[in-house]
Enzyme design. Sequence first.
Site, PDB file in Angstrom:
ATOM      1  N   ILE A  11       0.875  -1.165   0.000  1.00  0.00           N
ATOM      2  CA  ILE A  11       0.000   0.000   0.000  1.00  0.00           C
ATOM      3  C   ILE A  11       0.911   1.214   0.000  1.00  0.00           C
ATOM      4  O   ILE A  11       1.696   1.415   0.925  1.00  0.00           O
ATOM      5  CB  ILE A  11      -0.930   0.002   1.227  1.00  0.00           C
ATOM      6  CG1 ILE A  11      -1.837  -1.237   1.205  1.00  0.00           C
ATOM      7  CG2 ILE A  11      -1.757   1.277   1.269  1.00  0.00           C
ATOM      8  CD1 ILE A  11      -2.664  -1.416   2.471  1.00  0.00           C
ATOM      9  N   ASP A  12       0.837   1.999  -1.065  1.00  0.00           N
ATOM     10  CA  ASP A  12       1.718   3.159  -1.216  1.00  0.00           C
ATOM     11  C   ASP A  12       1.061   4.424  -0.664  1.00  0.00           C
ATOM     12  O   ASP A  12      -0.077   4.744  -1.007  1.00  0.00           O
ATOM     13  CB  ASP A  12       2.045   3.392  -2.693  1.00  0.00           C
ATOM     14  CG  ASP A  12       3.077   2.410  -3.234  1.00  0.00           C
ATOM     15  OD1 ASP A  12       3.678   1.682  -2.423  1.00  0.00           O
ATOM     16  OD2 ASP A  12       3.269   2.389  -4.462  1.00  0.00           O
ATOM     17  N   LYS A  39       7.070  -3.462  -5.890  1.00  0.00           N
ATOM     18  CA  LYS A  39       7.692  -3.786  -7.170  1.00  0.00           C
ATOM     19  C   LYS A  39       6.985  -4.947  -7.848  1.00  0.00           C
ATOM     20  O   LYS A  39       6.807  -4.958  -9.070  1.00  0.00           O
ATOM     21  CB  LYS A  39       9.173  -4.110  -6.970  1.00  0.00           C
ATOM     22  CG  LYS A  39      10.008  -2.946  -6.455  1.00  0.00           C
ATOM     23  CD  LYS A  39      11.487  -3.237  -6.491  1.00  0.00           C
ATOM     24  CE  LYS A  39      12.027  -3.243  -7.889  1.00  0.00           C
ATOM     25  NZ  LYS A  39      11.907  -1.939  -8.560  1.00  0.00           N
ATOM     26  N   GLU A 136      11.898  -7.733  -2.761  1.00  0.00           N
ATOM     27  CA  GLU A 136      10.941  -7.288  -1.751  1.00  0.00           C
ATOM     28  C   GLU A 136      10.131  -8.430  -1.149  1.00  0.00           C
ATOM     29  O   GLU A 136       9.189  -8.182  -0.401  1.00  0.00           O
ATOM     30  CB  GLU A 136      10.001  -6.228  -2.342  1.00  0.00           C
ATOM     31  CG  GLU A 136      10.700  -4.918  -2.620  1.00  0.00           C
ATOM     32  CD  GLU A 136       9.776  -3.825  -3.137  1.00  0.00           C
ATOM     33  OE1 GLU A 136      10.238  -2.686  -3.261  1.00  0.00           O
ATOM     34  OE2 GLU A 136       8.582  -4.107  -3.402  1.00  0.00           O
ATOM     35  N   ALA A 208      17.173   8.401 -18.144  1.00  0.00           N
ATOM     36  CA  ALA A 208      16.994   9.193 -19.363  1.00  0.00           C
ATOM     37  C   ALA A 208      17.927   8.764 -20.486  1.00  0.00           C
ATOM     38  O   ALA A 208      17.743   9.175 -21.641  1.00  0.00           O
ATOM     39  CB  ALA A 208      17.213  10.672 -19.051  1.00  0.00           C
ATOM     40  N   ASP A 239       9.819  -0.627 -12.765  1.00  0.00           N
ATOM     41  CA  ASP A 239       8.896  -1.762 -12.732  1.00  0.00           C
ATOM     42  C   ASP A 239       8.059  -1.813 -14.006  1.00  0.00           C
ATOM     43  O   ASP A 239       7.794  -2.888 -14.555  1.00  0.00           O
ATOM     44  CB  ASP A 239       7.965  -1.653 -11.523  1.00  0.00           C
ATOM     45  CG  ASP A 239       8.716  -1.589 -10.209  1.00  0.00           C
ATOM     46  OD1 ASP A 239       9.829  -2.158 -10.132  1.00  0.00           O
ATOM     47  OD2 ASP A 239       8.204  -0.969  -9.260  1.00  0.00           O
ATOM     48  N   GLN A 269       4.371   6.110 -18.502  1.00  0.00           N
ATOM     49  CA  GLN A 269       4.083   5.984 -17.064  1.00  0.00           C
ATOM     50  C   GLN A 269       4.601   7.157 -16.250  1.00  0.00           C
ATOM     51  O   GLN A 269       3.929   7.619 -15.323  1.00  0.00           O
ATOM     52  CB  GLN A 269       4.671   4.663 -16.549  1.00  0.00           C
ATOM     53  CG  GLN A 269       4.183   4.244 -15.178  1.00  0.00           C
ATOM     54  CD  GLN A 269       5.172   4.612 -14.080  1.00  0.00           C
ATOM     55  OE1 GLN A 269       6.312   4.985 -14.361  1.00  0.00           O
ATOM     56  NE2 GLN A 269       4.751   4.506 -12.841  1.00  0.00           N
ATOM     57  N   GLY A 274       1.461   8.285  -9.645  1.00  0.00           N
ATOM     58  CA  GLY A 274       1.153   6.969  -9.101  1.00  0.00           C
ATOM     59  C   GLY A 274       2.094   5.903  -9.618  1.00  0.00           C
ATOM     60  O   GLY A 274       3.013   6.166 -10.406  1.00  0.00           O
TER      61      GLY A 274
END
Length: 295
Positions: A11-12, A39, A136, A208, A239, A269, A274
């Site tokens: 939960i971020d 991740k 993780e 980049a 990810d 993304q 988010g």
Amino acid sequence: MAIYNLGSINIDHFYEVDHLPMPGETLASSGYRVGLGGKGANQSIAAALAGAPVHHIGAIGEEGGWCKTRLSNAGVDTDLVATVPTATGHANICIDTAGENLIILYSGANAHISDTQIGEALGQAVPDDYLVLQNETCLTYEAALIARACGVFVVYSAAPFDASRAIQMLPVVDLLVVNEVEAEQLSSALGVEVDDIEVPNLLITRGANGAVWRVGATGEHIYADAFKVDPVDTTGAGDCFVGNTVAALDHGMTIPDAIRFGAAASAIQVTRHGTADAMPNRAEVVAFLAERGSD
């Protein structure tokens, strides 16, 4: 073919700040929101939205049921996501005005995945399927051993980086994914040059500056340039890249096309806020490539 992902579910908690905090500094946040992350969850959703069949192996606490629902709604098979008697993993994420981030992780349920779950999941796998791993969760080495014995292609993202854990994983992975800093840290720990890290395939993400895939057997280097965009949030970009690249490989794309597909997805993304919530779908990536393919 299919993708099996032994991956974290978090939960971020996002906090928008003027700048990333320094030691001892207290900052007021100008914005706050909650979303699904980790991740593993990020990569599963990225790959599923890219059109791959994805089976997630993971764990949540009682309060994390909505996370499992979100995964399912994105097209991820969650039959092997267990509910355990501890809190769902979570992350506190500070994001500055340039889109850079600082993250604090709590493992929670991600450290309570069982051997039974992994054995049951990989018992369904067939040669040429993919197993995706990160740092993780628990049992990554054990899962890789089982997968390799079944002829499954093992993809390991060595993040959050731990040199001893990465070194343990090297003999049991087919593709090692690291960023430039992690690549240097691993080469230093091994006492070899980055190009001499012994692994069948090495994929280095360079922000980049794009990404480079080194084929161990031949020494060939395959490059993908990054697409120029104006980022608002870089959380989860790696990810997104990995999930889309593996999904593209699962669709039968060549390595150059697959990493370019992943680069396009991550370019989309980072222009959104988010992590899991910001992942593009396959149609969006195809349209982006049609428009920007000559970049």
